[in-house]
Design an enzyme around this catalytic site. Sequence first.
Site, PDB file in Angstrom:
ATOM      1  N   PHE A 296      -2.090  -8.107   4.068  1.00 48.42           N
ATOM      2  CA  PHE A 296      -0.598  -7.673   4.251  1.00 48.42           C
ATOM      3  C   PHE A 296      -0.334  -6.264   3.620  1.00 48.42           C
ATOM      4  O   PHE A 296       0.864  -6.498   2.920  1.00 48.42           O
ATOM      5  CB  PHE A 296       0.367  -8.841   3.740  1.00 48.42           C
ATOM      6  CG  PHE A 296      -0.186 -10.141   3.833  1.00 48.42           C
ATOM      7  CD1 PHE A 296      -0.302 -10.807   4.871  1.00 48.42           C
ATOM      8  CD2 PHE A 296      -0.657 -11.208   2.593  1.00 48.42           C
ATOM      9  CE1 PHE A 296      -1.039 -11.956   5.313  1.00 48.42           C
ATOM     10  CE2 PHE A 296      -1.088 -12.489   2.837  1.00 48.42           C
ATOM     11  CZ  PHE A 296      -1.332 -12.776   4.007  1.00 48.42           C
ATOM     12  N   CYS A 297      -1.319  -5.579   3.741  1.00 47.27           N
ATOM     13  CA  CYS A 297      -1.341  -4.280   2.899  1.00 47.27           C
ATOM     14  C   CYS A 297      -1.005  -4.496   1.416  1.00 47.27           C
ATOM     15  O   CYS A 297      -0.416  -3.484   0.997  1.00 47.27           O
ATOM     16  CB  CYS A 297       0.139  -3.372   3.468  1.00 47.27           C
ATOM     17  SG  CYS A 297      -0.446  -3.144   5.311  1.00 47.27           S
ATOM     18  N   ASN A 298      -1.429  -5.275   0.842  1.00 48.88           N
ATOM     19  CA  ASN A 298      -1.211  -5.486  -0.650  1.00 48.88           C
ATOM     20  C   ASN A 298      -2.584  -5.877  -1.183  1.00 48.88           C
ATOM     21  O   ASN A 298      -2.675  -6.985  -1.618  1.00 48.88           O
ATOM     22  CB  ASN A 298      -0.056  -6.728  -0.814  1.00 48.88           C
ATOM     23  CG  ASN A 298       0.267  -6.800  -2.126  1.00 48.88           C
ATOM     24  OD1 ASN A 298      -0.425  -6.411  -3.401  1.00 48.88           O
ATOM     25  ND2 ASN A 298       1.371  -7.247  -2.499  1.00 48.88           N
TER      26      ASN A 298
ATOM     27  N   ASN B   3       0.641  -1.331  -0.074  1.00 44.89           N
ATOM     28  CA  ASN B   3      -0.016   0.063   0.019  1.00 44.89           C
ATOM     29  C   ASN B   3       0.811   1.392   0.050  1.00 44.89           C
ATOM     30  O   ASN B   3       0.247   2.161  -0.534  1.00 44.89           O
ATOM     31  CB  ASN B   3      -0.927   0.010   1.286  1.00 44.89           C
ATOM     32  CG  ASN B   3      -2.303  -0.450   0.708  1.00 44.89           C
ATOM     33  OD1 ASN B   3      -2.526  -0.484  -0.438  1.00 44.89           O
ATOM     34  ND2 ASN B   3      -3.237  -0.781   1.656  1.00 44.89           N
TER      35      ASN B   3
END
Length: 468
Positions: free
Chosen positions: A396-398, A138
């Site tokens: 996972f912020c993806n 992100n």
Amino acid sequence: MADPTPDFAAFLKAFPSYPETHIIDEVRRAQYARLDAGEHVYLDYTGAGLFAESQLQEHQELLRHNVFGNPHSSNPTSLAATHHVDHAREYVLRFFNADPQEYDVIFTSNASGALKLVGESYPFAKGGHYLLTFDNHNSVNGIREFAHARGADVIYIPVALPDMRVDEASLDGYLQRADRTAHNLFAYPAQSNFSSVQHPLEWIERAHAAGWDVLLDAAAFAPTSRLDLGNAKPDFVPLSFYKMFGYPTGIGALIARRKALAKLHRPWFAGGTITVASVQGGKYYLADGHTAFEDGTLDYLNIPAVEIGLKHLESIGYDVIHERVRCLTGWLLDNLTAMKHSTGEPLVRVYGPTNMENRGGAVTANFFNKDGMAIDHRYIESEANRFNISLRTGCFCNPGAGEIALGISRVELDVCFTRPGHESRLSLDDFRLCIDGKNSGAVRISVGLMTNFNDVQAFLGFARGLLT
Ligand SMILES: Cc1ncc(COP(=O)(O)O)c(C=O)c1O
């Protein structure tokens, strides 16, 4: 190293080079005793690396025997601090084999801080582009807000299941969209923090040739793979040191080509970033190179610990680390993908490559019951917690990789993003309902510097316990 179990024998048969990595077992015994003393099964190395006791000792010795003052001065204690910061900066360049004539190092608080520096300073403008892979953290996605705000086009390159790689044949088509009269930035991760795919470093020169500046996110790559900046020459490389060697937290770097840095326009000035600024004159002169990008006082007491950490990695060596991760992740993948319920339904679906070609040490998957229904990733985490297994769940912020892995479409997402006001925003639970009960995350098991066979076996034993 001798372990009589049949499983270990089978492992050695499949991965005969593993004994060559025995130095890691010795280092683990001497420097990471807290892992086994606490019966920890630590499998979140993509989240954070772990430090050796010797790193703490060496750093504390340095602090105990020196007096360091604020480096923005020229008194003896200030000069002492500057000396260590400069030394650490040079060491970072040497570690990544970056020519100091060509590259500079800006210390930041983490990889995200490095990415924000690029985003806010890159000369995005109408006609220019920000090109990035779906598979990105992100903090790389977030740069698109600067690009949008300044009228540049934002273009995403998809990745495809099952391996979650970019279709190589389509890449040139995207790269050809650069407008050479404007500024164009292409960003991708050297290693995905979702699928662990290692996207090709050869893209860097292909992109340069097509008129792009290249941002290579090395945060997930650098902990277990050698990044040689004498060979691959991206313009901007963000990373976080705690991911590489655990300590200290709070320090990252933007390693940048000097000529790329010269293109950036900082949106403000701060203490330390200028040669002079005037109140009555209303003007300022920005300093050169890294100085212009390091706002305020650096974390000068902790930066020397970066050099200590890098030396710790060097004392083991990337060849050994990489081989160790290859063997253990290969074994994990082979065994996990072979697990089947009594009905024949597989226990897991892995998002990403299931062999060890061009991939790192994270395995991201969802778990399924004997009827093929997905098991909530939060349940897997809570069960793993009972066995003192540290793994990571979620996206996972993806989100781009997550959307592709989980088959969440643009249409479904549009419906969930119709409440722009902060007050009426969706919580994560609302969001899960909005995507109609579809799985909104996965489980990531990541192998790293100090992982041993027992850690992987403990996880495989846990997974086997989910079979019915
Ligand atoms: C690939 C990648 N990029 C960037 C980041 C951001 O790192 P940090 O949270 O240390 O800023 C992470 C963290 O997980 C990552 O895995």
